[in-house]
Design a protein around this motif. Structure first.
Motif, PDB file in Angstrom:
ATOM      1  N   ASP A  23       7.280 -10.343 -81.141  1.00  0.00           N
ATOM      2  CA  ASP A  23       5.851 -10.081 -81.326  1.00  0.00           C
ATOM      3  C   ASP A  23       5.392 -10.672 -82.658  1.00  0.00           C
ATOM      4  OD1 ASP A  23       3.289  -9.082 -81.601  1.00  0.00           O
ATOM      5  OD2 ASP A  23       3.821  -6.994 -81.213  1.00  0.00           O
ATOM      6  N   THR A  25       1.937 -10.995 -83.380  1.00  0.00           N
ATOM      7  CA  THR A  25       0.496 -10.797 -83.261  1.00  0.00           C
ATOM      8  C   THR A  25      -0.204 -10.970 -84.607  1.00  0.00           C
ATOM      9  OG1 THR A  25       0.759  -9.268 -81.411  1.00  0.00           O
ATOM     10  CG2 THR A  25      -1.307  -9.151 -82.637  1.00  0.00           C
ATOM     11  N   ASN A  26      -1.231 -11.798 -84.607  1.00  0.00           N
ATOM     12  CA  ASN A  26      -2.030 -12.066 -85.801  1.00  0.00           C
ATOM     13  C   ASN A  26      -3.431 -11.514 -85.581  1.00  0.00           C
ATOM     14  OD1 ASN A  26      -3.315 -13.053 -88.059  1.00  0.00           O
ATOM     15  ND2 ASN A  26      -2.778 -15.192 -87.725  1.00  0.00           N
ATOM     16  N   THR A  27      -3.703 -10.354 -86.166  1.00  0.00           N
ATOM     17  CA  THR A  27      -5.030  -9.751 -86.041  1.00  0.00           C
ATOM     18  C   THR A  27      -6.004 -10.306 -87.076  1.00  0.00           C
ATOM     19  OG1 THR A  27      -4.438  -7.965 -87.564  1.00  0.00           O
ATOM     20  CG2 THR A  27      -4.022  -7.596 -85.206  1.00  0.00           C
ATOM     21  N   THR A  32      -2.799  -4.677 -90.144  1.00  0.00           N
ATOM     22  CA  THR A  32      -2.379  -4.513 -88.744  1.00  0.00           C
ATOM     23  C   THR A  32      -1.610  -5.691 -88.179  1.00  0.00           C
ATOM     24  OG1 THR A  32      -4.528  -5.350 -87.986  1.00  0.00           O
ATOM     25  CG2 THR A  32      -4.310  -2.966 -88.212  1.00  0.00           C
ATOM     26  N   LEU A  33      -1.558  -6.819 -88.889  1.00  0.00           N
ATOM     27  CA  LEU A  33      -0.810  -7.947 -88.331  1.00  0.00           C
ATOM     28  C   LEU A  33       0.689  -7.683 -88.413  1.00  0.00           C
ATOM     29  CD1 LEU A  33       0.585  -9.902 -90.711  1.00  0.00           C
ATOM     30  CD2 LEU A  33      -1.790 -10.542 -91.062  1.00  0.00           C
ATOM     31  N   PRO A  91      -3.863 -10.976 -80.369  1.00  0.00           N
ATOM     32  CA  PRO A  91      -3.472  -9.695 -79.775  1.00  0.00           C
ATOM     33  C   PRO A  91      -3.570  -9.704 -78.256  1.00  0.00           C
ATOM     34  CG  PRO A  91      -4.948  -9.364 -81.653  1.00  0.00           C
ATOM     35  CD  PRO A  91      -4.962 -10.836 -81.355  1.00  0.00           C
ATOM     36  N   ASP A  93      -3.633  -6.699 -74.886  1.00  0.00           N
ATOM     37  CA  ASP A  93      -3.655  -5.310 -74.409  1.00  0.00           C
ATOM     38  C   ASP A  93      -2.770  -5.213 -73.178  1.00  0.00           C
ATOM     39  OD1 ASP A  93      -4.174  -2.801 -73.381  1.00  0.00           O
ATOM     40  OD2 ASP A  93      -6.357  -2.965 -73.525  1.00  0.00           O
ATOM     41  N   ARG A 114       2.235 -13.370 -74.002  1.00  0.00           N
ATOM     42  CA  ARG A 114       1.297 -13.864 -75.010  1.00  0.00           C
ATOM     43  C   ARG A 114       1.964 -14.984 -75.803  1.00  0.00           C
ATOM     44  NH1 ARG A 114      -3.063 -13.990 -74.310  1.00  0.00           N
ATOM     45  NH2 ARG A 114      -4.102 -12.061 -74.912  1.00  0.00           N
TER      46      ARG A 114
END
Length: 438
Positions: A23, A25-27, A32-33, A91, A93, A114
């Motif tokens: 994972d 994920t880059n917010t 949060t990243l 991100p 869901d 993703r």
């Protein structure tokens, strides 16, 4: 095909699946990243185990890992070729997906998750070829720099942009580069495919609009409401029609499509005729005008309090050569009472010619005889925006032979992102030929 390439073809599927399971994920929000360190260390290990010397750089922020490795070529006097890809993803869901977005599932002839097309597919293909070249003792015609980067999905401020500003020596001698969102096929008619090489992309400007007003009680009459003034400005911006501009990359693309299919793209109905391109029309249609799409609004803290200020975020994408004109038009449209500030990256454009383009074309046709290779402009952005600051000529070339019914452009940042297994293996074969002859 290069000797022993079958191992690389098999390996690319496993590499893509494993990488998706990490994972990244880059917010865009430091709180949060997830960060790219684990993926970068994994890539570095895969390169080191076949003999590469790697450079690992955390670029200005903890966990934002980047990996660079260089393979020496036969002619060190030639400019080097950069093959780059980003490790971060947007991100996802999990409740919206058919499979878990970080499962890396290999099923129904696809690798799911993703990043499958944006862009862990190209990272896996580049890594498979890099490993194959070392195992097979391949010496390419010139140096190849492999770069696996952080933060592309938020503008590359901790990836390509940071490295260009702070570690340019890692790209010493590089004159040309390839990366994502190009080299993929579209089926036009009678099993005739065109492969689109990205030669241009719109500039990015993430714009903040701020409006001030007079704070007060929500029950009273007010004539200086920041929320109302901002809403009016955003509505005006949303309804504005930017001028139609035909860039050379777009014109050459449409001329090529017309030659293959017989479709007409008359100047007096460009927008309507682009609609004939089906799913691709979303991407191509966005390359004939600037766009400014409001994406976020923020104001107030309580239902009965009129706030003193309001803010909107607007995602602006600007055609090559249009930056100054865009700024003037924006100022006239919004007026002096709307404050504007932004971060941005410039447009990119190069010509569709030269020995590198010839090598791309030859490598595609060798694997798909009868294919056509055309330039096009990307409506989004890539790390090419940063690398052009080093004088590097950039192309999107991540070759994939795709099924005619796959809505490829819709998979970018979309639900159930996936890449065909056969397309990954095709890409490995094409990249092998390309890098041996570039």
């Amino acid at each position: 095909m290069g000797e022993g390439l079958g191992l690389a073809e098999d390996e690319v599927v496993a590499l893509a699946s494993e990488l998706i399971r990490i994972d990244t994920t880059n917010t865009g929000d430091p709180d949060t990243l997830v960060g790219e360190r684990k993926a970068a260390e994994w890539v570095a290990e895969k390169l080191s185990e076949v003999g590469y010397e790697t450079t690992y750089v955390e670029s200005g922020a903890k966990g934002r890992g980047n990996v660079i490795a260089r393979l020496e070529g036969a002619d060190r006097s030639r400019g080097a070729l950069l093959v780059h890809g980003h490790l971060d993803v947007v991100p996802a869901d999990a409740s919206e997906w058919s499979v878990h977005p970080f499962s890396g599932a290999v099923q129904d002839g696809h690798v799911w998750g993703r990043g499958a097309v944006d862009m862990k597919d190209m990272v896996a293909m580049s890594l498979a070829i890099a490993r194959h070249f070392k195992r097979a003792n391949v010496t390419p015609p010139r140096d190849i720099v492999f770069a696996f980067l952080a933060d592309e999905e938020a503008g590359g401020m901790f990836g390509a942009k940071w490295l260009v500003d702070n570690r340019p020596e890692l790209f010493e001698g590089v004159t040309e580069a390839i990366s994502e969102v190009g080299g993929f096929s579209i089926t036009l008619k009678d099993d005739v495919r065109a492969y689109l090489v990205e030669t241009a992309e719109k500039g990015i400007r993430w714009l903040k609009l701020r409006v001030k007003g007079t704070a007060g009680h929500g029950s009273m009459i007010h004539h200086d409401n920041a929320v109302a003034k901002l809403a009016a400005a955003v509505t005006k911006l949303d309804q504005h029609k930017w001028p139609l501009i035909m860039s050379p990359s777009v014109r050459e693309f449409l001329d090529g499509i017309s030659e293959i299919t017989g479709l007409d793209f008359p100047d007096d109905d460009i927008e309507g005729s682009i609609g004939k391109l089906g799913n691709l029309s979303r991407m191509i249609g966005a390359t004939i005008r600037d766009t400014a799409n409001p994406t976020m609004l923020q104001a107030g803290y309580k239902a009965n309090v009129i706030p003193s200020h309001a803010e909107a975020t607007v995602d602006c994408r600007i055609l090559p050569g249009r930056e100054e004109a865009f700024d003037r038009e924006l100022a006239e449209l919004l007026g002096p009472d709307v404050e504007r500030e932004w971060i941005g990256l410039p447009p990119v454009e190069t010509t569709f010619d030269g020995t590198l383009v010839d090598a791309m074309t030859a490598s595609i046709i060798a694997e798909d005889p009868g294919a056509k290779v055309l330039p096009y402009m990307l409506s989004g952005g890539t790390d090419a925006k940063s690398f052009q600051l080093l004088g590097i000529r950039n192309f999107g070339f991540a070759p994939l032979k795709l099924p005619a019914d796959l809505d490829f452009s819709g998979l970018f940042h979309g639900v159930d992102e996936r890449v065909p297994v056969d397309a990954l293996k095709f890409g490995v074969r094409v990249l092998d030929r390309f890098l041996r002859n570039s």
